[in-house]
Design an enzyme around this catalytic site. Structure first.
Site, PDB file in Angstrom:
ATOM      1  N   HIS A 126       1.495   3.000  -2.076  1.00  0.00           N
ATOM      2  CA  HIS A 126       2.516   2.176  -1.432  1.00  0.00           C
ATOM      3  C   HIS A 126       2.755   2.750  -0.047  1.00  0.00           C
ATOM      4  O   HIS A 126       3.120   3.910   0.100  1.00  0.00           O
ATOM      5  CB  HIS A 126       3.826   2.167  -2.233  1.00  0.00           C
ATOM      6  CG  HIS A 126       4.873   1.285  -1.615  1.00  0.00           C
ATOM      7  ND1 HIS A 126       5.000  -0.048  -1.933  1.00  0.00           N
ATOM      8  CD2 HIS A 126       5.812   1.546  -0.668  1.00  0.00           C
ATOM      9  CE1 HIS A 126       5.985  -0.573  -1.218  1.00  0.00           C
ATOM     10  NE2 HIS A 126       6.500   0.374  -0.445  1.00  0.00           N
ATOM     11  N   CYS A 127       2.539   1.941   0.974  1.00  0.00           N
ATOM     12  CA  CYS A 127       2.613   2.408   2.359  1.00  0.00           C
ATOM     13  C   CYS A 127       3.970   2.045   2.959  1.00  0.00           C
ATOM     14  O   CYS A 127       4.272   0.857   3.145  1.00  0.00           O
ATOM     15  CB  CYS A 127       1.486   1.790   3.181  1.00  0.00           C
ATOM     16  SG  CYS A 127       1.488   2.313   4.902  1.00  0.00           S
TER      17      CYS A 127
END
Length: 265
Positions: A126-127
């Site tokens: 998850h960025c």
């Protein structure tokens, strides 16, 4: 897409976009190569730089708003029996049940994202930069975005350096070049971050591994029985890159796992 724009990631995306165009404006207004080209009537270089920046912004929003490969609960129910009939269950770990979104069978290489509250196919990470997961559907575009962003940053770094004006005193030098120095600092930091990210992702793609698998290998059921040098999804660098960038269909990783796993595992 409209709902995605105004969720929690709106502030992050707005900040990124504003910072991008503020730095671009600084480079155009100061006495840089861009400004000198404009004054001489040579508009090709400024136009190309503007288009590269615009492309990086468009790719940023495309990746951040794209479905990374979310798994709908009702989309996997019909495929379970077909998958079980195709794959020898004795050679593959049992598909897990997700305790968060209540998926009955979580596909191999999928993971539940606590931030997005959904399971994602071939989950990478998850960025927080894009406020979205990087998964099966948007991973290749994430790497294309990193490449375009790096080109824009390196070009901006060169343009900013071309505008530094020498003066007689340090105080005057900082006053004249203050905005360009600030732009240089921001662009320099982001250049190093993007370069590291791009290098890491290209390496992982070349060995057909995700960030999650690389960082948590010892905790993943379908990998913990392999040594650190073994990867059941690795088909060689050329095939891995081809599959990643050119194959757009959903991959049944269980089949590849079974094909590349010795009976003893």
């Amino acid at each position: 897409m409209g709902q995605n724009m105004f969720r929690t990631g709106f502030l992050v995306r707005a900040t990124h976009t504003l910072l991008t165009w503020v730095i671009t404006l600084i480079l155009f207004l100061h006495n840089t190569d861009l400004r000198r080209c404009e004054e001489q009537g040579e508009l090709l270089l400024p136009l190309l730089f503007f288009l590269l920046v615009a492309l990086s912004v468009l790719l940023y929003f495309a990746v951040s708003l794209m479905d990374p490969g979310f798994i709908l609960t009702d989309s996997v129910k019909g495929s379970n029996e077909e998958m079980e009939s195709m794959i020898p269950q004795s050679l593959t770990p049992r598909l897990r049940r997700c305790g968060y979104c209540l998926l009955q069978q979580q596909p191999m290489r999928a993971k539940h994202c606590q931030m997005c509250k959904r399971c994602v196919r071939r989950f990478d990470h998850h960025c927080p930069w894009i406020e979205n997961c990087v998964g099966e559907r948007n991973h290749r575009w994430f790497i294309v975005y990193l490449l375009v962003q790096l080109l824009a940053l390196l070009w901006a770094l060169d343009i900013a350096l071309s505008g530094i004006t020498p003066t007689l005193t340090w105080e005057q030098w900082f006053r004249v070049n203050g905005f360009l120095l600030a732009a240089l600092g921001v662009v320099g930091v982001f250049s190093m971050v993007v370069m590291l990210l791009l290098g890491c992702h290209l390496y992982l793609v070349s060995i057909s591994c995700t960030t999650w698998e690389f960082m948590s290998r010892h905790r993943i059921s379908y990998l913990k029985n392999f040594s650190d040098e073994e990867n059941p999804f690795d088909r060689g660098v050329i095939c891995n890159l081809w599959d990643f960038f050119c194959v757009c269909s959903t991959v049944v990783w269980e089949k590849m796992y079974t094909r590349n796993t010795p009976n003893s595992v």
